[in-house]
Design a protein around this motif. Structure first.
Motif, PDB file in Angstrom:
ATOM      1  N   GLU A 118       6.344  45.327  -3.567  1.00 18.23           N
ATOM      2  CA  GLU A 118       7.131  45.711  -4.739  1.00 18.23           C
ATOM      3  C   GLU A 118       8.574  46.018  -4.357  1.00 18.23           C
ATOM      4  O   GLU A 118       9.511  45.665  -5.075  1.00 18.23           O
ATOM      5  CB  GLU A 118       6.479  46.917  -5.422  1.00 18.23           C
ATOM      6  CG  GLU A 118       5.165  46.571  -6.106  1.00 18.23           C
ATOM      7  CD  GLU A 118       4.316  47.786  -6.422  1.00 18.23           C
ATOM      8  OE1 GLU A 118       3.312  47.631  -7.143  1.00 18.23           O
ATOM      9  OE2 GLU A 118       4.642  48.891  -5.939  1.00 18.23           O
ATOM     10  N   THR A 119       8.745  46.672  -3.208  1.00 12.93           N
ATOM     11  CA  THR A 119      10.092  46.982  -2.739  1.00 12.93           C
ATOM     12  C   THR A 119      10.874  45.705  -2.445  1.00 12.93           C
ATOM     13  O   THR A 119      12.051  45.578  -2.805  1.00 12.93           O
ATOM     14  CB  THR A 119      10.027  47.857  -1.476  1.00 12.93           C
ATOM     15  OG1 THR A 119       9.304  49.056  -1.765  1.00 12.93           O
ATOM     16  CG2 THR A 119      11.417  48.218  -0.990  1.00 12.93           C
ATOM     17  N   LEU A 120      10.229  44.744  -1.799  1.00  4.70           N
ATOM     18  CA  LEU A 120      10.899  43.481  -1.484  1.00  4.70           C
ATOM     19  C   LEU A 120      11.280  42.725  -2.756  1.00  4.70           C
ATOM     20  O   LEU A 120      12.366  42.139  -2.843  1.00  4.70           O
ATOM     21  CB  LEU A 120       9.991  42.622  -0.603  1.00  4.70           C
ATOM     22  CG  LEU A 120       9.744  43.148   0.816  1.00  4.70           C
ATOM     23  CD1 LEU A 120       8.657  42.337   1.510  1.00  4.70           C
ATOM     24  CD2 LEU A 120      11.027  43.131   1.633  1.00  4.70           C
ATOM     25  N   VAL A 121      10.396  42.739  -3.744  1.00  2.00           N
ATOM     26  CA  VAL A 121      10.706  42.087  -5.018  1.00  2.00           C
ATOM     27  C   VAL A 121      11.879  42.790  -5.692  1.00  2.00           C
ATOM     28  O   VAL A 121      12.792  42.144  -6.228  1.00  2.00           O
ATOM     29  CB  VAL A 121       9.474  42.072  -5.942  1.00  2.00           C
ATOM     30  CG1 VAL A 121       9.852  41.564  -7.337  1.00  2.00           C
ATOM     31  CG2 VAL A 121       8.375  41.194  -5.355  1.00  2.00           C
ATOM     32  N   LEU A 122      11.884  44.118  -5.658  1.00  2.00           N
ATOM     33  CA  LEU A 122      12.987  44.880  -6.251  1.00  2.00           C
ATOM     34  C   LEU A 122      14.322  44.523  -5.597  1.00  2.00           C
ATOM     35  O   LEU A 122      15.340  44.367  -6.283  1.00  2.00           O
ATOM     36  CB  LEU A 122      12.723  46.381  -6.105  1.00  2.00           C
ATOM     37  CG  LEU A 122      11.752  47.017  -7.097  1.00  2.00           C
ATOM     38  CD1 LEU A 122      11.394  48.429  -6.653  1.00  2.00           C
ATOM     39  CD2 LEU A 122      12.336  47.033  -8.502  1.00  2.00           C
ATOM     40  N   VAL A 123      14.318  44.404  -4.284  1.00  2.00           N
ATOM     41  CA  VAL A 123      15.552  44.063  -3.570  1.00  2.00           C
ATOM     42  C   VAL A 123      16.063  42.699  -4.023  1.00  2.00           C
ATOM     43  O   VAL A 123      17.261  42.516  -4.286  1.00  2.00           O
ATOM     44  CB  VAL A 123      15.325  44.077  -2.045  1.00  2.00           C
ATOM     45  CG1 VAL A 123      16.528  43.491  -1.315  1.00  2.00           C
ATOM     46  CG2 VAL A 123      15.070  45.495  -1.566  1.00  2.00           C
ATOM     47  N   TYR A 124      15.169  41.729  -4.136  1.00  2.00           N
ATOM     48  CA  TYR A 124      15.595  40.396  -4.560  1.00  2.00           C
ATOM     49  C   TYR A 124      16.122  40.422  -5.995  1.00  2.00           C
ATOM     50  O   TYR A 124      17.176  39.840  -6.293  1.00  2.00           O
ATOM     51  CB  TYR A 124      14.437  39.405  -4.445  1.00  2.00           C
ATOM     52  CG  TYR A 124      14.829  38.013  -4.875  1.00  2.00           C
ATOM     53  CD1 TYR A 124      15.694  37.244  -4.097  1.00  2.00           C
ATOM     54  CD2 TYR A 124      14.369  37.473  -6.075  1.00  2.00           C
ATOM     55  CE1 TYR A 124      16.085  35.977  -4.497  1.00  2.00           C
ATOM     56  CE2 TYR A 124      14.751  36.210  -6.482  1.00  2.00           C
ATOM     57  CZ  TYR A 124      15.613  35.460  -5.691  1.00  2.00           C
ATOM     58  OH  TYR A 124      16.006  34.208  -6.099  1.00  2.00           O
ATOM     59  N   LEU A 125      15.416  41.111  -6.888  1.00  4.20           N
ATOM     60  CA  LEU A 125      15.851  41.190  -8.282  1.00  4.20           C
ATOM     61  C   LEU A 125      17.216  41.863  -8.396  1.00  4.20           C
ATOM     62  O   LEU A 125      18.085  41.417  -9.150  1.00  4.20           O
ATOM     63  CB  LEU A 125      14.820  41.968  -9.106  1.00  4.20           C
ATOM     64  CG  LEU A 125      13.434  41.338  -9.249  1.00  4.20           C
ATOM     65  CD1 LEU A 125      12.500  42.292  -9.983  1.00  4.20           C
ATOM     66  CD2 LEU A 125      13.509  40.002  -9.975  1.00  4.20           C
ATOM     67  N   VAL A 151      10.622  36.236  -1.222  1.00  5.23           N
ATOM     68  CA  VAL A 151       9.956  37.440  -0.719  1.00  5.23           C
ATOM     69  C   VAL A 151       8.971  37.103   0.395  1.00  5.23           C
ATOM     70  O   VAL A 151       8.844  37.849   1.379  1.00  5.23           O
ATOM     71  CB  VAL A 151       9.249  38.179  -1.873  1.00  5.23           C
ATOM     72  CG1 VAL A 151       8.382  39.312  -1.338  1.00  5.23           C
ATOM     73  CG2 VAL A 151      10.273  38.719  -2.860  1.00  5.23           C
ATOM     74  N   LEU A 152       8.298  35.974   0.291  1.00  3.95           N
ATOM     75  CA  LEU A 152       7.301  35.611   1.302  1.00  3.95           C
ATOM     76  C   LEU A 152       7.919  35.394   2.677  1.00  3.95           C
ATOM     77  O   LEU A 152       7.226  35.499   3.694  1.00  3.95           O
ATOM     78  CB  LEU A 152       6.539  34.356   0.868  1.00  3.95           C
ATOM     79  CG  LEU A 152       5.539  34.538  -0.279  1.00  3.95           C
ATOM     80  CD1 LEU A 152       4.911  33.202  -0.657  1.00  3.95           C
ATOM     81  CD2 LEU A 152       4.456  35.549   0.088  1.00  3.95           C
TER      82      LEU A 152
END
Length: 244
Positions: A118-125, A151-152
């Motif tokens: 979730e943190t990685l997705v937040l960073v990308y968004l 993210v992957l």
């Protein structure tokens, strides 16, 4: 020394308050109701306590009531050592746990951490939102495939199979959708809302991006690609660091 009279007061004594039957008290919402807020305002107060965020765009009626009765709702929250924060520009309201070194404050709001995915997705968004809005775009959108693909790259083999990693990313996207950080406009395509700026401040974003860059450099030099992040950029962002 003066004796204190502990005898029961007479029924007709001015200090004796007779209970009022609900049918004789039109303002009561239930038997024994001692509240003073209208039913709609109480519901807004409950929504603030239940949810991480209240969004003007998604709940316009509740948002209007919140602004109209802000002082009273703030007072009720403050009684619980909780602070109300309203961002008028972004149309977002949320609560914060009051913490003090001078006052013994019982903690009401528990920390609920974001997972690493979730943190990685937040960073990308947050990165996409910042890039698009800086370029003058009225809004920012992403496809689930591009989120997943980016993210992957930050997952290591020790993080499980590719299928399990993809599920983790999809689960992360679903949670952020429920919280109103993103909104699915069509299947697999999401609009990033301004709430992302509150969830990840520019300072936190820089720390996390620095950590991700260090991971990438470590991979290039064949150092384990999934080290623990620095304390200033935790792999799980807790509500102690974010709006509650």
């Amino acid at each position: 020394m003066t004796d204190v009279d502990l005898s029961e007061p007479e029924a007709d004594s001015p200090v004796f308050i007779s209970p009022v039957a609900m049918e004789n008290d039109p303002d009561a919402l239930f038997a024994g109701d001692r509240g003073i807020l209208d039913a709609d305002v109480r519901r807004v107060l409950v929504r603030i306590l239940q949810r991480r965020f209240l969004l003007a765009e998604n709940s316009p009626a509740e948002w209007t009531l919140l602004l109209e009765h802000q002082q009273m709702i703030e007072s009720r929250l403050n009684d619980l050592f909780v602070r109300l924060v309203i961002d008028h520009d972004r149309g977002v309201a949320y609560k914060e746990q009051v913490r003090s070194d001078e006052v013994d404050v019982p903690i009401l709001l528990k920390d609920e951490a974001y997972s690493r995915a979730e943190t990685l997705v937040l960073v990308y968004l947050r990165t996409v939102f910042q890039r698009e809005t800086t370029a003058g775009a009225p809004s920012a959108r992403v496809d689930v495939e591009e989120v997943e693909q980016t993210v992957l790259t930050y997952f290591a083999e020790s993080d499980g199979t590719r299928a399990s990693q993809q599920r983790a990313v999809r689960t992360a996207i679903a949670r952020l959708d429920r919280e109103g950080i993103i909104e699915e406009e069509s299947e697999g395509r999401y609009r990033i809302g301004p709430l992302i700026e509150i969830v990840l401040s520019a300072e936190v974003l820089r720390d996390l991006q620095r950590w991700l860059d260090e991971q990438t450099d470590a991979t290039d030099t064949e150092v384990p690609a999934n080290p623990d992040p620095p304390a200033s950029a935790p792999s799980e962002i807790s509500e102690e660091d974010l709006p509650a």
